[in-house]
Design a protein around this motif. Structure first.
Motif, PDB file in Angstrom:
ATOM      1  N   TYR A   1       0.950  -1.005   0.067  1.00 34.98           N
ATOM      2  CA  TYR A   1       0.163   0.102  -0.183  1.00 34.98           C
ATOM      3  C   TYR A   1       1.026   1.179   0.069  1.00 34.98           C
ATOM      4  O   TYR A   1       0.537   2.130  -0.765  1.00 34.98           O
ATOM      5  CB  TYR A   1      -1.042  -0.152   1.259  1.00 34.98           C
ATOM      6  CG  TYR A   1      -1.572   1.265   1.408  1.00 34.98           C
ATOM      7  CD1 TYR A   1      -2.742   1.757   0.722  1.00 34.98           C
ATOM      8  CD2 TYR A   1      -1.147   2.259   2.299  1.00 34.98           C
ATOM      9  CE1 TYR A   1      -3.352   2.892   0.723  1.00 34.98           C
ATOM     10  CE2 TYR A   1      -1.754   3.499   2.427  1.00 34.98           C
ATOM     11  CZ  TYR A   1      -3.123   3.866   1.683  1.00 34.98           C
ATOM     12  OH  TYR A   1      -3.594   4.889   1.859  1.00 34.98           O
ATOM     13  N   MET A   2       2.071   1.300   0.919  1.00 36.02           N
ATOM     14  CA  MET A   2       2.620   2.524   0.773  1.00 36.02           C
ATOM     15  C   MET A   2       3.422   2.759  -0.110  1.00 36.02           C
ATOM     16  O   MET A   2       3.799   3.914  -0.851  1.00 36.02           O
ATOM     17  CB  MET A   2       3.693   2.369   2.214  1.00 36.02           C
ATOM     18  CG  MET A   2       2.952   2.479   3.400  1.00 36.02           C
ATOM     19  SD  MET A   2       1.948   4.008   3.961  1.00 36.02           S
ATOM     20  CE  MET A   2       3.050   5.269   3.505  1.00 36.02           C
ATOM     21  N   ALA A   3       4.072   1.732  -0.814  1.00 35.40           N
ATOM     22  CA  ALA A   3       4.645   1.779  -2.143  1.00 35.40           C
ATOM     23  C   ALA A   3       3.795   2.426  -3.346  1.00 35.40           C
ATOM     24  O   ALA A   3       4.188   3.321  -3.965  1.00 35.40           O
ATOM     25  CB  ALA A   3       5.358   0.396  -2.743  1.00 35.40           C
ATOM     26  N   VAL A   4       2.436   1.902  -3.536  1.00 38.15           N
ATOM     27  CA  VAL A   4       1.796   2.633  -4.341  1.00 38.15           C
ATOM     28  C   VAL A   4       1.503   3.852  -4.046  1.00 38.15           C
ATOM     29  O   VAL A   4       1.299   4.710  -4.924  1.00 38.15           O
ATOM     30  CB  VAL A   4       0.412   1.576  -4.368  1.00 38.15           C
ATOM     31  CG1 VAL A   4      -0.599   2.439  -5.323  1.00 38.15           C
ATOM     32  CG2 VAL A   4       0.920   0.192  -4.985  1.00 38.15           C
ATOM     33  N   ASP A   5       0.993   4.118  -2.815  1.00 36.18           N
ATOM     34  CA  ASP A   5       0.672   5.575  -2.503  1.00 36.18           C
ATOM     35  C   ASP A   5       1.855   6.473  -2.712  1.00 36.18           C
ATOM     36  O   ASP A   5       1.531   7.312  -3.271  1.00 36.18           O
ATOM     37  CB  ASP A   5       0.477   5.498  -0.849  1.00 36.18           C
ATOM     38  CG  ASP A   5      -0.017   7.075  -0.196  1.00 36.18           C
ATOM     39  OD1 ASP A   5      -0.870   7.499  -0.935  1.00 36.18           O
ATOM     40  OD2 ASP A   5       0.452   7.159   0.841  1.00 36.18           O
ATOM     41  N   ILE A   6       2.971   6.342  -2.483  1.00 37.51           N
ATOM     42  CA  ILE A   6       4.370   7.054  -2.589  1.00 37.51           C
ATOM     43  C   ILE A   6       4.360   7.267  -4.176  1.00 37.51           C
ATOM     44  O   ILE A   6       4.770   8.419  -4.608  1.00 37.51           O
ATOM     45  CB  ILE A   6       5.501   6.552  -1.992  1.00 37.51           C
ATOM     46  CG1 ILE A   6       5.048   6.766  -0.500  1.00 37.51           C
ATOM     47  CG2 ILE A   6       6.658   7.358  -2.573  1.00 37.51           C
ATOM     48  CD1 ILE A   6       6.303   6.268   0.505  1.00 37.51           C
ATOM     49  N   ALA A   7       4.062   6.219  -4.943  1.00 39.35           N
ATOM     50  CA  ALA A   7       4.524   6.240  -6.193  1.00 39.35           C
ATOM     51  C   ALA A   7       3.275   7.143  -6.730  1.00 39.35           C
ATOM     52  O   ALA A   7       3.550   8.089  -7.908  1.00 39.35           O
ATOM     53  CB  ALA A   7       4.333   5.034  -7.039  1.00 39.35           C
ATOM     54  N   LEU A   8       2.059   7.086  -6.474  1.00 40.21           N
ATOM     55  CA  LEU A   8       1.262   7.889  -6.837  1.00 40.21           C
ATOM     56  C   LEU A   8       1.221   9.341  -6.503  1.00 40.21           C
ATOM     57  O   LEU A   8       0.990  10.335  -7.343  1.00 40.21           O
ATOM     58  CB  LEU A   8      -0.355   7.275  -6.384  1.00 40.21           C
ATOM     59  CG  LEU A   8      -0.912   6.147  -6.774  1.00 40.21           C
ATOM     60  CD1 LEU A   8      -2.164   5.799  -6.286  1.00 40.21           C
ATOM     61  CD2 LEU A   8      -1.278   6.452  -8.504  1.00 40.21           C
ATOM     62  N   PHE A   9       1.972   9.486  -5.322  1.00 40.94           N
ATOM     63  CA  PHE A   9       2.110  11.072  -4.859  1.00 40.94           C
ATOM     64  C   PHE A   9       2.942  11.519  -5.845  1.00 40.94           C
ATOM     65  O   PHE A   9       3.105  12.801  -6.097  1.00 40.94           O
ATOM     66  CB  PHE A   9       2.513  10.933  -3.318  1.00 40.94           C
ATOM     67  CG  PHE A   9       2.946  12.516  -2.860  1.00 40.94           C
ATOM     68  CD1 PHE A   9       1.571  13.146  -2.416  1.00 40.94           C
ATOM     69  CD2 PHE A   9       4.044  12.917  -2.876  1.00 40.94           C
ATOM     70  CE1 PHE A   9       1.916  14.351  -1.935  1.00 40.94           C
ATOM     71  CE2 PHE A   9       4.206  14.226  -2.066  1.00 40.94           C
ATOM     72  CZ  PHE A   9       3.358  14.711  -1.899  1.00 40.94           C
ATOM     73  N   ILE A  10       4.024  10.967  -6.074  1.00 40.11           N
ATOM     74  CA  ILE A  10       5.272  11.451  -6.888  1.00 40.11           C
ATOM     75  C   ILE A  10       4.739  11.638  -8.441  1.00 40.11           C
ATOM     76  O   ILE A  10       5.214  12.537  -8.880  1.00 40.11           O
ATOM     77  CB  ILE A  10       6.351  10.295  -6.790  1.00 40.11           C
ATOM     78  CG1 ILE A  10       7.124  10.443  -5.529  1.00 40.11           C
ATOM     79  CG2 ILE A  10       7.549  10.857  -7.990  1.00 40.11           C
ATOM     80  CD1 ILE A  10       8.103   9.253  -5.306  1.00 40.11           C
ATOM     81  N   ASP A  11       3.680  10.827  -8.908  1.00 44.44           N
ATOM     82  CA  ASP A  11       3.276  10.966 -10.176  1.00 44.44           C
ATOM     83  C   ASP A  11       2.458  12.067 -10.225  1.00 44.44           C
ATOM     84  O   ASP A  11       2.621  12.702 -11.269  1.00 44.44           O
ATOM     85  CB  ASP A  11       2.241   9.930 -10.390  1.00 44.44           C
ATOM     86  CG  ASP A  11       2.046   9.584 -11.893  1.00 44.44           C
ATOM     87  OD1 ASP A  11       3.039  10.034 -12.867  1.00 44.44           O
ATOM     88  OD2 ASP A  11       0.921   9.282 -12.216  1.00 44.44           O
ATOM     89  N   VAL A  12       1.828  12.529  -9.196  1.00 45.29           N
ATOM     90  CA  VAL A  12       1.029  13.908  -9.307  1.00 45.29           C
ATOM     91  C   VAL A  12       1.854  15.337  -8.765  1.00 45.29           C
ATOM     92  O   VAL A  12       1.255  16.215  -8.871  1.00 45.29           O
ATOM     93  CB  VAL A  12      -0.245  13.853  -8.582  1.00 45.29           C
ATOM     94  CG1 VAL A  12      -1.086  12.524  -8.789  1.00 45.29           C
ATOM     95  CG2 VAL A  12       0.138  13.772  -6.879  1.00 45.29           C
ATOM     96  N   LEU A  13       3.105  15.045  -8.514  1.00 52.45           N
ATOM     97  CA  LEU A  13       3.983  16.353  -8.368  1.00 52.45           C
ATOM     98  C   LEU A  13       3.882  17.134  -9.507  1.00 52.45           C
ATOM     99  O   LEU A  13       3.942  16.322 -10.704  1.00 52.45           O
ATOM    100  CB  LEU A  13       5.354  15.851  -7.852  1.00 52.45           C
ATOM    101  CG  LEU A  13       5.453  15.319  -6.428  1.00 52.45           C
ATOM    102  CD1 LEU A  13       6.792  14.788  -6.176  1.00 52.45           C
ATOM    103  CD2 LEU A  13       4.949  16.376  -5.312  1.00 52.45           C
TER     104      LEU A  13
END
Length: 66
Positions: free
Chosen positions: A21-33
Motif C-alpha cells: 500500500y505504501m509503495a503504491v501511495d508514494i508512487a502515486l504521490f510522486i506521479d502527481v507532483l
C-alpha cells in the motif's frame, strides 16, 4: 490453528500488505507532483514531515502499560 503461528501469519500478511500500500501511495504521490523544473520536490519533503508528525502525535495519548 494454534494461536501463536496464526499470529505470525497475520503479522507477515499485515506487513506485506502495508508495504504494498505504501509503495503504491508514494508512487502515486510522486506521479502527481508538478514538473521538477517548475516546483522541485519540496512537496515530497512536506509529505515526509507530515507523516512523521502524525506518527509522533499518535504516540502522545498512549499511556504507559503497567
Amino acid at each position: 490453528m494454534p494461536a501463536l503461528p496464526a499470529f505470525y501469519v497475520f503479522c507477515i500478511l499485515l506487513a506485506a500488505s502495508h508495504g504494498m500500500y505504501m509503495a503504491v501511495d508514494i508512487a502515486l504521490f510522486i506521479d502527481v507532483l508538478p514538473d521538477k523544473k517548475a516546483a522541485g520536490y519540496s512537496s515530497l519533503s512536506i509529505m515526509s514531515i507530515v507523516a512523521v508528525a502524525v506518527s509522533a502525535a499518535a504516540i502522545i495519548p498512549v499511556r504507559k502499560v503497567k
